[in-house]
Design a protein around this motif. Structure first.
Motif, PDB file in Angstrom:
ATOM      1  N   ASP A 113       1.453   2.823  -3.326  1.00 59.69           N
ATOM      2  CA  ASP A 113       2.396   2.034  -2.534  1.00 59.69           C
ATOM      3  C   ASP A 113       2.600   2.725  -1.192  1.00 59.69           C
ATOM      4  N   LYS A 168       2.520   4.187   2.450  1.00 65.87           N
ATOM      5  CA  LYS A 168       1.438   4.594   3.351  1.00 65.87           C
ATOM      6  C   LYS A 168       0.119   4.730   2.600  1.00 65.87           C
ATOM      7  N   LYS A 190      -0.964   3.083  -0.006  1.00 66.66           N
ATOM      8  CA  LYS A 190      -1.538   1.755  -0.256  1.00 66.66           C
ATOM      9  C   LYS A 190      -2.139   1.187   1.031  1.00 66.66           C
ATOM     10  N   ARG A 191      -1.448   1.383   2.148  1.00 67.91           N
ATOM     11  CA  ARG A 191      -1.972   0.879   3.422  1.00 67.91           C
ATOM     12  C   ARG A 191      -3.301   1.564   3.764  1.00 67.91           C
ATOM     13  N   LEU A 192      -3.395   2.867   3.510  1.00 64.84           N
ATOM     14  CA  LEU A 192      -4.650   3.581   3.772  1.00 64.84           C
ATOM     15  C   LEU A 192      -5.748   3.137   2.815  1.00 64.84           C
ATOM     16  N   ASP A 227      -6.055   0.292   1.511  1.00 64.54           N
ATOM     17  CA  ASP A 227      -6.506  -1.035   1.956  1.00 64.54           C
ATOM     18  C   ASP A 227      -7.448  -0.935   3.160  1.00 64.54           C
ATOM     19  N   ARG A 228      -7.284   0.104   3.960  1.00 68.01           N
ATOM     20  CA  ARG A 228      -8.180   0.290   5.116  1.00 68.01           C
ATOM     21  C   ARG A 228      -9.555   0.801   4.704  1.00 68.01           C
ATOM     22  N   GLU A 234      -5.911  10.352   5.987  1.00 65.76           N
ATOM     23  CA  GLU A 234      -5.998   9.717   7.302  1.00 65.76           C
ATOM     24  C   GLU A 234      -6.820  10.570   8.255  1.00 65.76           C
TER      25      GLU A 234
END
Length: 202
Positions: free
Chosen positions: A13, A15, A17-19, A21-22, A45
């Protein structure tokens, strides 16, 4: 199983999860080497940024298949089978020449790039990568002169240096944390070189 805890895609979930997804590939697959960073998303990152910019950027002028060859070579020297397997799959796809790619792999496996179907300037780059990997403290300016004499620009010498250095970093991430290829989809990479911020794997 890796030697440290990791967070699966479905459990991520914020940050992380956002990474994920990238960087994910088909079916929400995240390469295990990226999952190694899941307890510290900021290091994922950083890893992904340097990987994309060093190996998959339109500003590079050395052919990507040869940059991948350098990566497989460095990974072999470091006994990192994870990176050898992943990046040889990428090399095969980029080169699209089974005979040549298998001959390159055989030479790397034998740790004798003289037998590889590479030109003389590429073999000088392989020698540079070998020296930097095996004896970084023993590097001398002469090897850079040899790269120039072989026809590489200083910018291309930087590319060779950065790819060689990056793979030693990646190898140590894998080997130091018990990363395996289990569950990975081999040969995926962030192929949209014209968009440095697109990290998706295909």
């Amino acid at each position: 199983m890796p030697w440290i805890d990791t967070v699966a895609y479905e459990d991520a979930d914020g940050k992380l999860k956002r990474l994920y997804d990238r960087v994910k590939g088909p079916d929400n697959n995240v390469d295990n080497i990226m999952m190694m960073h899941s307890l510290r998303p900021h290091s994922m990152e950083g890893h992904m940024a340097i990987y994309k910019y060093v190996l998959h950027h339109s500003g590079n002028t050395i052919p990507k298949w040869f940059l991948e060859t350098l990566g497989v070579w460095v990974s072999s020297l470091n006994d990192c089978n994870y990176c050898v397997i992943h990046h040889f799959s990428g090399l095969e796809r980029l080169l699209d020449d089974d005979q040549k790619s298998q001959a390159i792999k055989a030479a790397i496996d034998a740790q004798n790039f003289d037998n590889a179907p590479l030109d003389d300037r590429q073999k000088v780059a392989m020698e540079y990568a070998r020296q930097l990997t095996r004896d970084p403290g023993g590097m001398q300016e002469d090897i850079v002169r040899r790269l120039r004499d072989a026809g590489y620009t200083d910018g291309e010498i930087l590319e060779i240096n950065q790819v060689s250095a990056y793979f030693s970093y990646a190898n140590r991430t894998v080997l130091g944390l018990g990363c395996s290829t289990k569950g990975d989809i081999l040969g995926l990479s962030p192929n949209k070189s014209d968009d440095p911020d697109d990290w998706s794997h295909s």
